[in-house]
Design an enzyme around this catalytic site. Structure first.
Site, PDB file in Angstrom:
ATOM      1  N   ALA A 166       0.770  -1.171  -0.043  1.00  0.00           N
ATOM      2  CA  ALA A 166       0.037  -0.001   0.097  1.00  0.00           C
ATOM      3  C   ALA A 166       1.003   1.220   0.076  1.00  0.00           C
ATOM      4  CB  ALA A 166      -0.801   0.111   1.346  1.00  0.00           C
ATOM      5  N   THR A 167       2.016   1.306   0.493  1.00  0.00           N
ATOM      6  CA  THR A 167       3.023   2.351   0.498  1.00  0.00           C
ATOM      7  C   THR A 167       3.498   2.808  -0.791  1.00  0.00           C
ATOM      8  OG1 THR A 167       3.865   1.855   2.644  1.00  0.00           O
ATOM      9  CG2 THR A 167       5.290   3.461   1.264  1.00  0.00           C
ATOM     10  N   ASN A 246      -5.862   3.180  10.555  1.00  0.00           N
ATOM     11  CA  ASN A 246      -5.119   2.055  11.106  1.00  0.00           C
ATOM     12  C   ASN A 246      -4.865   2.365  12.602  1.00  0.00           C
ATOM     13  OD1 ASN A 246      -3.593   4.383   9.706  1.00  0.00           O
ATOM     14  ND2 ASN A 246      -2.058   3.588  10.888  1.00  0.00           N
ATOM     15  N   SER A 301      -3.227  -3.606   0.664  1.00  0.00           N
ATOM     16  CA  SER A 301      -1.901  -4.269   0.933  1.00  0.00           C
ATOM     17  C   SER A 301      -2.201  -5.828   1.161  1.00  0.00           C
ATOM     18  CB  SER A 301      -1.466  -3.607   2.306  1.00  0.00           C
ATOM     19  OG  SER A 301      -0.458  -4.140   2.800  1.00  0.00           O
ATOM     20  N   GLY A 302      -1.311  -6.572   0.907  1.00  0.00           N
ATOM     21  CA  GLY A 302      -1.408  -8.031   1.001  1.00  0.00           C
ATOM     22  C   GLY A 302      -1.228  -8.485   2.470  1.00  0.00           C
ATOM     23  N   HIS A 303      -0.367  -7.777   3.162  1.00  0.00           N
ATOM     24  CA  HIS A 303      -0.192  -8.414   4.623  1.00  0.00           C
ATOM     25  C   HIS A 303      -1.020  -7.876   5.546  1.00  0.00           C
ATOM     26  CE1 HIS A 303       2.058  -4.945   6.545  1.00  0.00           C
ATOM     27  NE2 HIS A 303       2.235  -4.733   5.449  1.00  0.00           N
ATOM     28  N   THR A 341       9.063  -7.224 -13.387  1.00  0.00           N
ATOM     29  CA  THR A 341       8.696  -8.394 -13.345  1.00  0.00           C
ATOM     30  C   THR A 341       7.763  -8.646 -12.164  1.00  0.00           C
ATOM     31  OG1 THR A 341      10.583  -9.316 -14.191  1.00  0.00           O
ATOM     32  CG2 THR A 341       9.131 -10.964 -13.322  1.00  0.00           C
ATOM     33  N   CYS A 426       7.887   6.247  19.226  1.00  0.00           N
ATOM     34  CA  CYS A 426       9.235   6.548  19.719  1.00  0.00           C
ATOM     35  C   CYS A 426       9.993   7.139  18.781  1.00  0.00           C
ATOM     36  CB  CYS A 426       9.973   5.048  19.970  1.00  0.00           C
ATOM     37  SG  CYS A 426       9.680   4.445  21.426  1.00  0.00           S
TER      38      CYS A 426
HETATM   39  C1  LIG Z   1      -3.413   2.816   6.346  1.00  0.00           C
HETATM   40  C2  LIG Z   1      -2.471   2.456   5.786  1.00  0.00           C
HETATM   41  N1  LIG Z   1      -1.830   2.538   4.655  1.00  0.00           N
HETATM   42  C3  LIG Z   1      -0.761   2.293   4.160  1.00  0.00           C
HETATM   43  C4  LIG Z   1      -0.083   1.349   4.949  1.00  0.00           C
HETATM   44  C5  LIG Z   1       1.256   0.783   4.105  1.00  0.00           C
HETATM   45  O1  LIG Z   1       1.096  -0.491   3.759  1.00  0.00           O
HETATM   46  P1  LIG Z   1       2.209  -1.362   3.366  1.00  0.00           P
HETATM   47  O2  LIG Z   1       2.963  -2.083   4.403  1.00  0.00           O
HETATM   48  O3  LIG Z   1       1.592  -2.650   2.358  1.00  0.00           O
HETATM   49  O4  LIG Z   1       3.292  -0.745   2.396  1.00  0.00           O
HETATM   50  C6  LIG Z   1      -0.377   0.742   6.083  1.00  0.00           C
HETATM   51  C7  LIG Z   1       0.289  -0.254   6.806  1.00  0.00           C
HETATM   52  O5  LIG Z   1       0.458  -0.089   7.900  1.00  0.00           O
HETATM   53  C8  LIG Z   1      -1.533   1.242   6.784  1.00  0.00           C
HETATM   54  O6  LIG Z   1      -1.846   0.907   7.839  1.00  0.00           O
END
Ligand SMILES: Cc1ncc(COP(=O)(O)O)c(C=O)c1O
Length: 501
Positions: A166-167, A246, A301-303, A341, A426
């Site tokens: 997602a980043t 989040n 995001s996958g994880h 790829t 932190c």
């Molecule tokens: C709301 C939100 N956006 C983006 C991200 C970033 O996701 P990724 O770890 O897949 O880059 C996170 C991850 O903490 C998130 O909670």
């Protein structure tokens, strides 16, 4: 009577391996039982992730876990306090911290691993190789995964672009859209409570001559549609507002946001601003339908959905077409928007995570809601002066509570046997209160003393009960040591005290 027995601090955990392995196996088995309709699940219990299969005793050099609260031993940087509890007559013990940090990442669903493994071992072709069967089969697997991702969010297969997470999707979509339109439109709108990767993408754009409006949020974390309307300009190219926050789990009104953008464009006879949403915490957890919600671009995001780390997706609507400048140039893969790829095993994992989420979202949501209520009721029925941060109708798997009259750092230190996040970040020099909680107007001490409980698909009732017992005991103990708490108990209104400097 409270069914939770106090922690038996004197107990010994001789074999963490067998208890934790069977603990996870039990959860998976239970999972298999509650949703027996899907045949794929039959193989799940045979695949236990590496970290579970490994004997932690061996990993740790075979030492025993020491006794007592002061005892314990270092593992992955944690001091492990052996804990044992009895809930409803079933003894449960675990040597690893209880994992309640699902917004940071989720454990991978073993079914996802099942699906990924052949892509590492046999079907290792490059999905872009057109001249042989290895390439074709990898390409077919990627196509199937793309279909699963699209199905989950109501998109067309071709609207999905695979990224590293997602980043990257947020960077690609916000910067890409802004840059494509910069000739005529240089205004961007986002909110003060976005993830850092959205805020920093916008900050970067503001150094490139773009004008960014950071919308404030109401005390419950929701944006005001009137504020959004007032901030819109004919030269606004993109509005980026996250789906689920989040830190506090707040769900923004996506459909109403897109309708506000449409109405503004109609009234002002200008081009509609594109609507991007960071849905990293929303996809697979709550219903998302890009068509019905009027979303033009979205990050996944996958994880965060029991898939692998290092993979994600961007939804980029093709009809009417969302135009953006790519950030990465090269072989022209992924409609030329993201060269490189495509990592077929990871993408297949993401696809499987989305397929499972589509089938089980309702069940997951019900379970998570039950556990969330159990946690909140368990804690608040035994401890008072707690504030729940964020709107109560948010995503139930993200519970953010502030504990008054407790020092935040001590709270976290005392809870090393639970993996969760706090409202303090932190930095190298100090503990900074979370910018999200500050945007809600939370007092600094309340932001410091906040904890985020992230509940997920594999969280159990026993874990929640144990966490409730730990929180109640730690908060009571810390308050007993607090002079402020003593004053509150004596009926002194400490907000009226004028402290000398
Ligand atoms: C709301 C939100 N956006 C983006 C991200 C970033 O996701 P990724 O770890 O897949 O880059 C996170 C991850 O903490 C998130 O909670």
């Amino acid at each position: 009577m409270n069914p939770i027995r106090p922690l038996l601090r004197t107990s010994r955990l001789r074999s963490i391996s067998s208890t934790s392995t069977s603990h996870i196996a039990n959860r998976i088995a239970r999972r298999t039982l509650v949703t027996p309709t899907d045949p794929v699940r039959a193989s799940v219990s045979n695949v236990v992730p590496e970290h579970v299969r490994e004997d932690p005793g061996e990993l740790d050099g075979g030492h025993e876990v020491a006794n007592g609260a002061e005892g314990g031993k270092e593992m992955f940087g944690f001091k492990l306090n052996p804990v044992e509890t009895k809930t409803g007559g079933n003894a449960k013990s675990t040597g690893r911290p209880i994992y309640l940090d699902m917004q940071a990442t989720t454990p991978m669903d073993p079914r996802v691993l099942d699906k990924m493994l052949p892509l590492f071992t046999e079907q290792y072709g490059n999905p872009h190789s057109r001249t042989h069967a290895y390439g074709w089969e990898a390409e077919a697997a990627v196509d199937e995964a793309r279909q699963h991702v699209a199905n989950l969010v109501g998109a067309q297969e071709k609207d999905i672009v695979f990224t590293s997470g997602a980043t990257e999707s947020n960077n690609m979509l916000i910067k890409g859209i802004a840059k494509f339109h910069q000739g005529k439109r240089k205004h961007i709108i986002t909110t003060q409570t976005e993830h850092k990767c959205v805020l920093d993408s916008c900050r970067h754009l503001s150094t490139q001559g773009f004008d960014v409006t950071y919308l404030p949020v109401l005390p419950n974390g929701l944006i005001s549609l009137n504020d959004l309307k007032a901030a819109l300009r004919p030269d606004t190219s993109v509005v980026s507002i996250m789906a689920v926050n989040n830190e506090i789990g707040v769900i923004q009104p996506l459909k109403e946001i897109s309708e506000t953008l449409k109405a503004y464009a109609k009234e002002n006879k200008c081009q509609k601003a594109l609507f991007h949403t960071d849905a990293a915490q929303a996809v697979g957890k709550i219903e998302i339908d890009v068509e019905a919600m009027g979303i033009d671009a979205m990050s996944i995001s996958g994880h965060k959905i029991y898939g692998p780390k290092g993979v994600g997706a961007a939804y980029v609507r093709r009809r009417p077409r969302v135009r953006l400048e790519p950030l990465i140039h090269g072989g022209g893969q992924e409609r030329g928007l993201r060269s490189g790829t495509v990592p077929a095993p990871l993408v297949v994992g993401l696809g499987e995570a989305c397929r499972i989420a589509k089938n089980e979202m309702k069940l997951d949501h019900e379970r998570v809601k039950e556990l969330s209520d159990r946690l909140i009721n368990g804690i608040t029925s035994q401890v008072d002066h707690i504030v729940r941060n964020g709107d109560v109708s948010g995503y139930p798997g993200c519970v953010n509570l502030s504990f008054a009259y407790v020092e935040g750092e001590s709270l976290l230190m005392a809870l090393k046997d639970i993996a969760l996040s706090s409202g303090s970040a932190c930095t190298s020099a100090s503990l900074e209160p979370s910018y999200v909680l500050r945007a809600l107007g939370a007092a600094e001490d309340m932001a410091h003393s906040s904890l985020r409980f992230g509940i997920g698909r594999f969280t159990t009732e026993a874990e929640i009960d144990l966490v409730v017992a730990r929180i109640v005991s730690v908060v009571n103990r810390l308050r007993d040591m607090s002079p402020l708490w003593e004053m509150v108990q004596e009926g002194i209104d400490i907000s009226k005290i004028e402290w000398s400097q």
